[in-house]
Design a protein around this motif. Structure first.
Motif, PDB file in Angstrom:
ATOM      1  N   ARG A 157      43.605  46.431  41.302  1.00 34.54           N
ATOM      2  CA  ARG A 157      43.014  47.495  40.492  1.00 34.54           C
ATOM      3  C   ARG A 157      44.007  48.110  39.512  1.00 34.54           C
ATOM      4  NH1 ARG A 157      38.030  49.357  42.178  1.00 34.54           N
ATOM      5  NH2 ARG A 157      37.267  48.515  44.160  1.00 34.54           N
ATOM      6  N   ASP A 158      45.277  48.194  39.891  1.00 40.13           N
ATOM      7  CA  ASP A 158      46.254  48.857  39.032  1.00 40.13           C
ATOM      8  C   ASP A 158      46.627  48.034  37.801  1.00 40.13           C
ATOM      9  OD1 ASP A 158      47.466  46.942  40.623  1.00 40.13           O
ATOM     10  OD2 ASP A 158      49.379  48.028  40.762  1.00 40.13           O
ATOM     11  N   ARG A 159      46.308  46.761  37.794  1.00 48.26           N
ATOM     12  CA  ARG A 159      46.596  45.944  36.605  1.00 48.26           C
ATOM     13  C   ARG A 159      45.383  45.110  36.189  1.00 48.26           C
ATOM     14  NH1 ARG A 159      49.018  40.787  37.534  1.00 48.26           N
ATOM     15  NH2 ARG A 159      48.734  40.075  39.675  1.00 48.26           N
ATOM     16  N   ALA A 160      44.218  45.662  36.437  1.00 45.94           N
ATOM     17  CA  ALA A 160      42.977  44.939  36.165  1.00 45.94           C
ATOM     18  C   ALA A 160      42.825  44.596  34.688  1.00 45.94           C
ATOM     19  CB  ALA A 160      41.786  45.763  36.642  1.00 45.94           C
ATOM     20  N   GLU A 161      43.127  45.531  33.799  1.00 44.25           N
ATOM     21  CA  GLU A 161      42.959  45.278  32.361  1.00 44.25           C
ATOM     22  C   GLU A 161      43.934  44.225  31.860  1.00 44.25           C
ATOM     23  OE1 GLU A 161      40.494  46.120  30.409  1.00 44.25           O
ATOM     24  OE2 GLU A 161      39.659  46.987  32.251  1.00 44.25           O
ATOM     25  N   GLU A 162      45.144  44.235  32.378  1.00 51.35           N
ATOM     26  CA  GLU A 162      46.130  43.210  31.993  1.00 51.35           C
ATOM     27  C   GLU A 162      45.643  41.819  32.405  1.00 51.35           C
ATOM     28  OE1 GLU A 162      50.456  41.613  33.588  1.00 51.35           O
ATOM     29  OE2 GLU A 162      49.852  43.687  34.019  1.00 51.35           O
ATOM     30  N   ILE A 163      45.134  41.700  33.615  1.00 51.94           N
ATOM     31  CA  ILE A 163      44.609  40.420  34.100  1.00 51.94           C
ATOM     32  C   ILE A 163      43.423  39.984  33.255  1.00 51.94           C
ATOM     33  CG2 ILE A 163      43.384  39.344  36.045  1.00 51.94           C
ATOM     34  CD1 ILE A 163      45.166  41.023  37.908  1.00 51.94           C
ATOM     35  N   HIS A 164      42.543  40.919  32.938  1.00 55.56           N
ATOM     36  CA  HIS A 164      41.354  40.615  32.136  1.00 55.56           C
ATOM     37  C   HIS A 164      41.748  40.098  30.751  1.00 55.56           C
ATOM     38  CE1 HIS A 164      37.226  40.825  30.818  1.00 55.56           C
ATOM     39  NE2 HIS A 164      37.521  41.706  29.873  1.00 55.56           N
ATOM     40  N   ARG A 165      42.688  40.768  30.107  1.00 53.56           N
ATOM     41  CA  ARG A 165      43.108  40.359  28.766  1.00 53.56           C
ATOM     42  C   ARG A 165      43.762  38.986  28.795  1.00 53.56           C
ATOM     43  NH1 ARG A 165      41.341  39.956  24.476  1.00 53.56           N
ATOM     44  NH2 ARG A 165      40.504  42.053  24.872  1.00 53.56           N
ATOM     45  N   ARG A 166      44.600  38.738  29.782  1.00 55.24           N
ATOM     46  CA  ARG A 166      45.268  37.442  29.876  1.00 55.24           C
ATOM     47  C   ARG A 166      44.247  36.325  30.089  1.00 55.24           C
ATOM     48  NH1 ARG A 166      49.690  37.230  34.405  1.00 55.24           N
ATOM     49  NH2 ARG A 166      50.562  38.829  33.027  1.00 55.24           N
ATOM     50  N   TYR A 167      43.243  36.600  30.917  1.00 58.47           N
ATOM     51  CA  TYR A 167      42.195  35.611  31.166  1.00 58.47           C
ATOM     52  C   TYR A 167      41.430  35.294  29.880  1.00 58.47           C
ATOM     53  CZ  TYR A 167      37.649  33.814  32.659  1.00 58.47           C
ATOM     54  OH  TYR A 167      36.506  33.063  32.781  1.00 58.47           O
ATOM     55  N   ILE A 168      40.993  36.311  29.166  1.00 58.55           N
ATOM     56  CA  ILE A 168      40.223  36.091  27.937  1.00 58.55           C
ATOM     57  C   ILE A 168      41.058  35.359  26.896  1.00 58.55           C
ATOM     58  CG2 ILE A 168      39.169  37.243  25.959  1.00 58.55           C
ATOM     59  CD1 ILE A 168      37.995  39.273  27.814  1.00 58.55           C
ATOM     60  N   ASP A 169      42.319  35.755  26.742  1.00 58.32           N
ATOM     61  CA  ASP A 169      43.182  35.096  25.753  1.00 58.32           C
ATOM     62  C   ASP A 169      43.356  33.619  26.092  1.00 58.32           C
ATOM     63  OD1 ASP A 169      43.465  37.487  24.425  1.00 58.32           O
ATOM     64  OD2 ASP A 169      45.489  37.919  25.181  1.00 58.32           O
ATOM     65  N   GLY A 170      43.557  33.300  27.352  1.00 57.87           N
ATOM     66  CA  GLY A 170      43.757  31.917  27.748  1.00 57.87           C
ATOM     67  C   GLY A 170      42.518  31.067  27.544  1.00 57.87           C
ATOM     68  N   VAL A 171      41.346  31.596  27.949  1.00 61.34           N
ATOM     69  CA  VAL A 171      40.102  30.839  27.787  1.00 61.34           C
ATOM     70  C   VAL A 171      39.780  30.671  26.296  1.00 61.34           C
ATOM     71  CG1 VAL A 171      37.624  30.819  28.240  1.00 61.34           C
ATOM     72  CG2 VAL A 171      39.207  31.550  30.029  1.00 61.34           C
ATOM     73  N   THR A 172      39.999  31.716  25.524  1.00 62.34           N
ATOM     74  CA  THR A 172      39.737  31.631  24.083  1.00 62.34           C
ATOM     75  C   THR A 172      40.608  30.561  23.436  1.00 62.34           C
ATOM     76  OG1 THR A 172      39.113  33.972  23.982  1.00 62.34           O
ATOM     77  CG2 THR A 172      39.725  32.916  21.916  1.00 62.34           C
ATOM     78  N   ALA A 173      41.887  30.512  23.795  1.00 60.01           N
ATOM     79  CA  ALA A 173      42.792  29.501  23.238  1.00 60.01           C
ATOM     80  C   ALA A 173      42.347  28.096  23.629  1.00 60.01           C
ATOM     81  CB  ALA A 173      44.215  29.768  23.724  1.00 60.01           C
ATOM     82  N   PHE A 174      41.861  27.935  24.845  1.00 65.16           N
ATOM     83  CA  PHE A 174      41.374  26.636  25.303  1.00 65.16           C
ATOM     84  C   PHE A 174      40.135  26.219  24.515  1.00 65.16           C
ATOM     85  CE2 PHE A 174      38.450  24.364  28.241  1.00 65.16           C
ATOM     86  CZ  PHE A 174      39.166  23.181  28.370  1.00 65.16           C
ATOM     87  N   VAL A 175      39.183  27.129  24.337  1.00 61.84           N
ATOM     88  CA  VAL A 175      37.975  26.821  23.578  1.00 61.84           C
ATOM     89  C   VAL A 175      38.324  26.492  22.130  1.00 61.84           C
ATOM     90  CG1 VAL A 175      35.826  27.800  22.666  1.00 61.84           C
ATOM     91  CG2 VAL A 175      36.463  28.192  25.064  1.00 61.84           C
ATOM     92  N   ARG A 176      39.242  27.240  21.543  1.00 61.43           N
ATOM     93  CA  ARG A 176      39.638  26.985  20.160  1.00 61.43           C
ATOM     94  C   ARG A 176      40.260  25.583  20.022  1.00 61.43           C
ATOM     95  NH1 ARG A 176      42.542  31.222  19.440  1.00 61.43           N
ATOM     96  NH2 ARG A 176      40.974  32.491  18.345  1.00 61.43           N
ATOM     97  N   ALA A 177      41.052  25.186  21.009  1.00 59.67           N
ATOM     98  CA  ALA A 177      41.673  23.863  20.968  1.00 59.67           C
ATOM     99  C   ALA A 177      40.610  22.766  21.030  1.00 59.67           C
ATOM    100  CB  ALA A 177      42.661  23.709  22.120  1.00 59.67           C
ATOM    101  N   LEU A 178      39.582  22.941  21.850  1.00 52.19           N
ATOM    102  CA  LEU A 178      38.498  21.957  21.913  1.00 52.19           C
ATOM    103  C   LEU A 178      37.769  21.865  20.573  1.00 52.19           C
ATOM    104  CD1 LEU A 178      36.905  22.699  25.427  1.00 52.19           C
ATOM    105  CD2 LEU A 178      38.394  20.788  24.804  1.00 52.19           C
ATOM    106  N   VAL A 179      37.504  23.016  19.984  1.00 51.18           N
ATOM    107  CA  VAL A 179      36.798  23.047  18.699  1.00 51.18           C
ATOM    108  C   VAL A 179      37.618  22.357  17.617  1.00 51.18           C
ATOM    109  CG1 VAL A 179      36.009  24.589  16.854  1.00 51.18           C
ATOM    110  CG2 VAL A 179      35.420  25.073  19.236  1.00 51.18           C
ATOM    111  N   GLU A 180      38.919  22.547  17.631  1.00 52.44           N
ATOM    112  CA  GLU A 180      39.784  21.898  16.632  1.00 52.44           C
ATOM    113  C   GLU A 180      39.759  20.381  16.766  1.00 52.44           C
ATOM    114  OE1 GLU A 180      43.525  23.757  17.291  1.00 52.44           O
ATOM    115  OE2 GLU A 180      43.011  25.575  16.146  1.00 52.44           O
ATOM    116  N   GLU A 181      39.398  19.890  17.951  1.00 53.52           N
ATOM    117  CA  GLU A 181      39.238  18.447  18.157  1.00 53.52           C
ATOM    118  C   GLU A 181      37.818  17.984  17.847  1.00 53.52           C
ATOM    119  OE1 GLU A 181      40.338  17.700  22.182  1.00 53.52           O
ATOM    120  OE2 GLU A 181      42.461  18.200  21.871  1.00 53.52           O
ATOM    121  N   GLY A 182      36.978  18.924  17.402  1.00 48.79           N
ATOM    122  CA  GLY A 182      35.596  18.578  17.063  1.00 48.79           C
ATOM    123  C   GLY A 182      34.654  18.557  18.238  1.00 48.79           C
TER     124      GLY A 182
END
Length: 427
Positions: A231-256
Motif C-alpha cells: 500500500r505504501d508504494r502502490a502508485e509507484e508500482i502502478h506507474r511502473r506497470y503501465i509504463d512497461g506494458v505501454t512500451a511493450f505494446v508500442r514495440a509490437l505496433v512498430e513491428e506492424g
C-alpha cells in the motif's frame, strides 16, 4: 415438491458476484451450469455484490451483500464511519437470516481466502466469516468450492480467513499453493482436494471470426497497484506497470503487429484508455468483453496472448492459445505451470519491455508445440472437474446420493450402502 415427493433443495451462492469482475462471474456461471444439469429441481438464489446484474444475467433472485451501500468506499466523514460500523452489526443478522433459508450455500471459486490485492479485513473477509459462522450456527452446509488462497500477513484478515475456512463444511482449492497456504495458516486440510479453476468447466468459446489482420496479439491489462502489503508504494508500482506494458505494446505496433487490449474488471478500463492514448495507433484496439466467453473468443482469435489478470490467463489457456503471464501473484505462476507454460512468466511489478519481448518471441517460436500441450492439459482439466462435481454432490447432497444408490441396487446390505456416504464435514 420434486418427483420423489421431497421438497426441493434450497441452494444459495455467495460472493462478490455481479460487481464487474469477469472471473468471479465466470466461476458462478460454471457452478450454475452444474446445478442446472445435476440438480435441476434445486431452488437457487444469491447473496452478492451486484444483485441486479446477477438476476439480469443468470435469472436467479439476488440480495445485496452489504446493508451499507458505501461499504467499499473510503469512509472519511463521521457519518460514513458510523454507517460502516452500523452496517457490520446489521450484516451479522442479515447474513444469518439469509443462510437459515438454505440447505446448502456455495462460494463458487474466486480468491476468497487470499489477499494478493489490497484488501481490508472488515470488508469481504468479515462477510465471509459471517457466512461460515452462520452456517455452522444454523446447520446450513457452507461449501468453499475451488477457491484460491494465499498466506496472509495482516493478522486480522488472516484470523477471519482461517476461521471462515475452519467453519466451512466443505473445501476444495484451485491449486496446491492454496491448500498449502491454508495448512500453513493453521487449517486442517487433510480431507481437502485440489482441482482446476472452475472456469475450465465452462464451454470453450471458439473465435467468432478469423482475425482480419494476421499476427494479432491480445494483451490483457489490469489496474495493478501491488499486493495488500504494498500500500505504501502502490502508485509507484502502478506507474511502473503501465509504463512497461505501454512500451511493450508500442514495440509490437512498430513491428506492424495488431494489438487487442483485454480487461477482466471494470476498474481496468482506465488502464486501457491510458495505453490507447500513449501509443496512438489504429493497430491498437480495445475489446468490450462482458463475460469469460467473450474473453475466450478474443483469445482464440489471437496468435498469442500476454495477460495479467488471473482469469484472462485462464481464458487464453483454455482457448489453447500460447500465453505469456504478467504474473502479479504466485497463483499465476502455479496456473501456468499446471498448463505446461511455466517458463513464460514475467513479473508484473517490474515489467521490462525488452526482456518481455524476448520471452514473447520465444513463445511464438514454440507456438505449435505449446498448442498441443494446452490441448492435452485442457482434456485433463475437464476430467478432473468432473471428479470435483461428483465429490461436491456426495458431500452436499447426501439424499440424492442415497436415492441413486438405491435405484442401482435392490438387495445390498446396510453396510454396503454405508460405503457410499459422503465424507464428514471438515473441522
Amino acid at each position: 415438491m420434486t418427483s420423489t415427493g421431497q421438497p426441493p433443495v434450497r441452494i444459495g451462492v455467495f460472493g462478490l458476484l455481479g460487481s464487474g469482475n469477469l472471473g468471479n462471474d465466470g466461476s458462478l456461471e460454471a457452478v450454475l451450469g452444474h446445478l442446472r444439469t445435476a440438480h435441476p429441481e434445486a431452488v437457487v438464489d444469491a447473496l452478492c455484490g451486484g444483485p441486479d446484474a446477477v438476476t439480469a444475467r443468470y435469472g436467479i433472485p439476488a440480495t445485496r451483500l452489504h446493508w451499507y451501500r458505501g461499504e467499499y468506499r473510503t469512509a472519511s466523514r463521521a457519518g460514513a464511519v458510523a454507517g460502516k460500523g452500523l452496517g457490520k452489526l446489521v450484516d451479522a443478522f442479515r447474513t444469518a437470516a439469509w443462510v437459515r433459508r438454505h440447505d446448502v450455500v456455495i462460494v463458487p471459486g474466486m480468491g476468497v481466502l487470499e489477499a494478493t490485492l489490497p484488501l481490508r479485513p472488515w470488508g469481504f473477509p468479515y462477510a465471509l466469516f459471517l457466512l461460515c459462522a452462520s452456517g455452522r450456527l444454523v446447520g446450513t452446509r457452507v461449501a468453499l468450492v475451488g477457491v484460491g488462497a494465499d498466506t496472509i500477513r495482516n493478522r486480522s484478515t488472516r484470523a477471519l480467513v482461517r476461521w471462515s475456512a475452519r467453519l466451512a463444511a466443505y473445501r476444495s482449492y484451485r491449486d496446491d499453493l492454496s491448500r498449502d497456504a491454508m495448512r500453513a495458516m493453521g487449517v486442517d486440510t487433510g480431507r481437502d482436494r485440489v482441482y482446476p479453476d472452475l472456469a475450465f468447466a465452462l464451454p470453450t468459446a471458439a473465435a467468432s471470426a478469423p482475425s482480419d489482420v494476421p499476427g494479432l496479439v491480445c494483451v490483457g491489462v489490469m489496474a495493478f497497484h501491488g499486493s495488500d502489503a504494498d500500500r505504501d508504494r502502490a502508485e509507484e508500482i502502478h506507474r511502473r506497470y503501465i509504463d512497461g506494458v505501454t512500451a511493450f505494446v508500442r514495440a509490437l505496433v512498430e513491428e506492424g503487429r495488431p494489438v487487442r487490449l483485454l480487461t477482466g474488471d471494470d476498474v481496468d478500463r482506465a488502464v486501457v484508455a491510458t495505453i490507447l492514448d500513449a501509443v496512438g495507433s489504429p493497430l491498437v484496439t480495445a475489446a468490450d468483453a462482458v463475460s469469460l466467453a467473450d474473453l475466450m473468443r478474443e483469445t482464440a482469435a489471437a496468435d498469442a496472448v500476454v495477460a495479467t489478470r488471473y482469469h484472462n490467463l485462464v481464458c487464453a489457456l483454455k482457448s489453447g492459445t500460447p500465453t505469456l503471464a504478467l504474473s502479479y501473484a504466485a497463483k499465476s505462476d502455479a496456473l501456468m505451470d499446471r498448463m505446461g507454460l511455466g517458463a513464460y512468466c514475467h513479473p508484473a511489478r517490474e515489467v521490462d519491455a525488452g526482456r518481455l519481448l524476448e520471452q514473447f518471441r520465444e513463445l511464438e517460436k514454440r507456438a505449435a508445440g505449446l498448442r498441443r500441450t494446452l490441448a492435452e492439459r485442457n482434456r485433463t482439466a475437464t476430467a478432473q472437474l468432473a471428479d470435483q462435481w461428483a465429490e461436491l454432490t456426495a458431500a452436499l447432497f447426501p439424499t440424492k446420493t442415497k436415492t441413486t444408490s438405491k435405484t442401482k441396487t435392490t438387495s445390498k446390505s446396510k453396510t454396503e450402502h454405508a460405503g457410499s456416504r459422503p465424507r464428514q464435514e471438515a473441522p
